[in-house]
Design a protein around this motif. Sequence first.
Motif, PDB file in Angstrom:
ATOM      1  N   ALA A  92       0.764  -1.173   0.132  1.00 39.89           N
ATOM      2  CA  ALA A  92      -0.014  -0.139   0.074  1.00 39.89           C
ATOM      3  C   ALA A  92       1.047   1.172   0.023  1.00 39.89           C
ATOM      4  N   ALA A  93       0.829   2.025  -0.759  1.00 37.78           N
ATOM      5  CA  ALA A  93       1.914   3.161  -1.046  1.00 37.78           C
ATOM      6  C   ALA A  93       1.689   4.029   0.149  1.00 37.78           C
ATOM      7  N   ILE A  94       2.887   4.609   0.422  1.00 36.22           N
ATOM      8  CA  ILE A  94       2.810   5.849   1.510  1.00 36.22           C
ATOM      9  C   ILE A  94       2.348   6.774   0.896  1.00 36.22           C
ATOM     10  N   GLY A  95       2.039   7.801   1.744  1.00 31.47           N
ATOM     11  CA  GLY A  95       1.463   9.100   1.580  1.00 31.47           C
ATOM     12  C   GLY A  95       2.522   9.900   0.717  1.00 31.47           C
ATOM     13  N   ARG A 152      21.613   3.597  -5.315  1.00 29.27           N
ATOM     14  CA  ARG A 152      20.240   3.507  -5.298  1.00 29.27           C
ATOM     15  C   ARG A 152      19.994   3.128  -6.699  1.00 29.27           C
ATOM     16  N   ILE A 153      18.930   2.330  -7.009  1.00 29.52           N
ATOM     17  CA  ILE A 153      18.219   2.186  -8.280  1.00 29.52           C
ATOM     18  C   ILE A 153      16.633   2.256  -7.999  1.00 29.52           C
ATOM     19  N   ARG A 154      16.197   3.178  -9.078  1.00 28.75           N
ATOM     20  CA  ARG A 154      14.810   3.629  -8.879  1.00 28.75           C
ATOM     21  C   ARG A 154      13.855   2.542  -8.823  1.00 28.75           C
ATOM     22  N   ALA A 155      12.723   2.454  -8.381  1.00 29.02           N
ATOM     23  CA  ALA A 155      11.680   1.333  -8.483  1.00 29.02           C
ATOM     24  C   ALA A 155      11.371   1.259 -10.081  1.00 29.02           C
ATOM     25  N   THR A 156      11.037   0.178 -10.508  1.00 24.19           N
ATOM     26  CA  THR A 156      10.837  -0.491 -11.841  1.00 24.19           C
ATOM     27  C   THR A 156       9.456  -0.413 -12.284  1.00 24.19           C
ATOM     28  N   ARG A 170       9.808  -3.516  -7.949  1.00 23.75           N
ATOM     29  CA  ARG A 170       8.903  -2.678  -8.819  1.00 23.75           C
ATOM     30  C   ARG A 170       8.226  -1.719  -7.948  1.00 23.75           C
ATOM     31  N   ALA A 171       8.243  -2.062  -6.543  1.00 21.66           N
ATOM     32  CA  ALA A 171       7.694  -1.267  -5.591  1.00 21.66           C
ATOM     33  C   ALA A 171       8.445   0.057  -4.976  1.00 21.66           C
ATOM     34  N   TYR A 172       9.723  -0.652  -4.685  1.00 23.22           N
ATOM     35  CA  TYR A 172      10.666   0.215  -3.989  1.00 23.22           C
ATOM     36  C   TYR A 172      11.633   0.728  -4.651  1.00 23.22           C
ATOM     37  N   ASP A 173      12.459   1.836  -4.601  1.00 14.02           N
ATOM     38  CA  ASP A 173      13.782   2.168  -4.775  1.00 14.02           C
ATOM     39  C   ASP A 173      14.557   1.535  -3.813  1.00 14.02           C
ATOM     40  N   GLN A 221       6.182   2.685  -3.616  1.00 14.61           N
ATOM     41  CA  GLN A 221       6.109   2.325  -2.022  1.00 14.61           C
ATOM     42  C   GLN A 221       7.284   3.243  -1.412  1.00 14.61           C
ATOM     43  N   GLY A 222       8.279   3.832  -1.929  1.00 11.77           N
ATOM     44  CA  GLY A 222       9.240   4.673  -1.420  1.00 11.77           C
ATOM     45  C   GLY A 222      10.466   3.875  -1.393  1.00 11.77           C
ATOM     46  N   ALA A 223      11.523   4.291  -0.675  1.00 15.33           N
ATOM     47  CA  ALA A 223      12.770   3.885  -0.519  1.00 15.33           C
ATOM     48  C   ALA A 223      12.776   2.595   0.374  1.00 15.33           C
ATOM     49  N   PHE A 224      13.483   1.733   0.080  1.00 20.10           N
ATOM     50  CA  PHE A 224      13.680   0.452   0.981  1.00 20.10           C
ATOM     51  C   PHE A 224      15.333   0.508   1.145  1.00 20.10           C
ATOM     52  N   VAL A 225      15.758   0.269   2.254  1.00 21.10           N
ATOM     53  CA  VAL A 225      17.189   0.483   2.647  1.00 21.10           C
ATOM     54  C   VAL A 225      17.476  -1.005   3.262  1.00 21.10           C
TER      55      VAL A 225
END
Length: 532
Positions: A11-14, A90-94, A132-135, A101-105
């Motif tokens: 679920a995407a963050i705001g 970083r690689i941007r979400a595809t 696909r969902a996250y950087d 859904q933002g950045a995933f560290v």
Amino acid sequence: MRAVARYGAAAAIGPLLAGTLAAAPAAGTPANAESRGTAIAARRAAAAGVGFGSCPASERLPSSVACGTVEVPLDYAEPDGRRISLTVSRIRATGEPGQYQGAFVYNPGGPGASSMYFPLAGGLPEWKRIARAYDLVGYAPRGVGRSAPLSCQDPSTYLKAPTQAPVHPSPAEKRERIAAAKAYAAGCARLTGPALRHYTSLNNARDLDVLRAALGQPRLTFMGASYGTYFGALYATLFPSHVRRMVFDSAVDPSREKIWYRSNLAQSLAFEGRWADFRAWAARHDGTFGLGGTPEAVAESYERARLRLAAKPAGGVVGPGQLQSAFLGTAYYDDYWAPRAKALSEYLRGNEEPLIAQAAPRPESAKGAENANAVYTAVECNDAPWPTDFAVWDRDNTELARRAPFETWDNVWTNLPCAYWTGPRQRPLEVRTKRGALPPVLILAAERDAATPYAGAKELARRLKGAVLITERDAGTHGVGGGPNGCVNAHLENYLLRGQTPVRRASCAPHPEPDPVSLDRSAAQPRLPHTV
């Protein structure tokens, strides 16, 4: 102790309201100078962002990966003082914008490991839907790589070989190791100076919050493996309201009394059980390897090789110490089982080449290995009190080595500089959250993990209220997320992509044991490296 470097299990963050969350401490935590300094640094980082661009050639990353830096205070009590830069990738979400859904560290552990490679995980089948969902964001923690790097000795002398590895060292051998530990601790202090005391797990947690702000994330989505679970747990304790989703893969026991001396004792005992697992597997496949039809016979084969290498190192560089380091990998990752068993078998039949290929030190890796060990030592020695009288180490580990001879003394020598460390030691933070303070978090653990024994995952689940534990039963690979277990991966994806977890806990059947016939396939499945 540090793990064997490899590609093993991982679920995407705001609207992204950068900087809207101050780095407030958890309820009941004193609003001390460090927490105020973290808030100041996070606001600065939110304003500055990360200027991503091309990666330096030294990172050896493809052009699809972007790199940048984030400034953090060396000392959070003095945020206007000296600052250091952490490298970030970083690689941007595809996926499509609606999937974002933002950045995933990610952090693979250590202490002393970098995740600058992590964005490349998106190309692996197990990670494509997450990518696909996250950087996908990696970084080098303080002290690691180009992030204000630490060093404690000349790298050219770090991978000295061949070396001995006595199972029950003599008094003379112990005196030699004590002298080496003292020299190493002194080298750390001499080469880094007063800054050395600021390389700690608590500062790694604070740095993570500054990175969150720099990435424009109001709340953090993070996965830590091995040691990464420990400072991830510190983060959850200090900044519970800043957590969006957190995955703890192969969890360190965060109990104050375990950090870090007793943690290493527990680890050495667990390694013995995992070494037994490997020997039992090799015995079941005696027809392939010829190492013996019982675990005891396999142990005798290993001992024959150890004694032969002590008398005549293979290729002049693989002695008992290098053999020990190579076979420690079998206690971490079962996809090492087939190639190590094959190398041992070939060596005993007169062919040294496979063992040399797998166990000989690589001069080109000396600088990185020395840096990783320096960070490991600094963080663990700074984090907590250690026994300063060798008699305590000698008593505890002599007794332990009677039950667990495989790795006990090697583990001691890795950590012994902490007995002679100079400067202040921290008292470990009490890891704990109140019910409702932290969103649901996911803990992944293999029941027979040796590097981070399973009891640690259960203890972490008890302390982080609302945590959900996913157990891979009767398996021992260190780092299970993104690995060969489809059941574990389904729980991981369901959590990261949809925020869903089982009600309390769940278990998965073990992944298949290695196939001794398909040696090439089992030797190196491309997964994420984890270290502790």
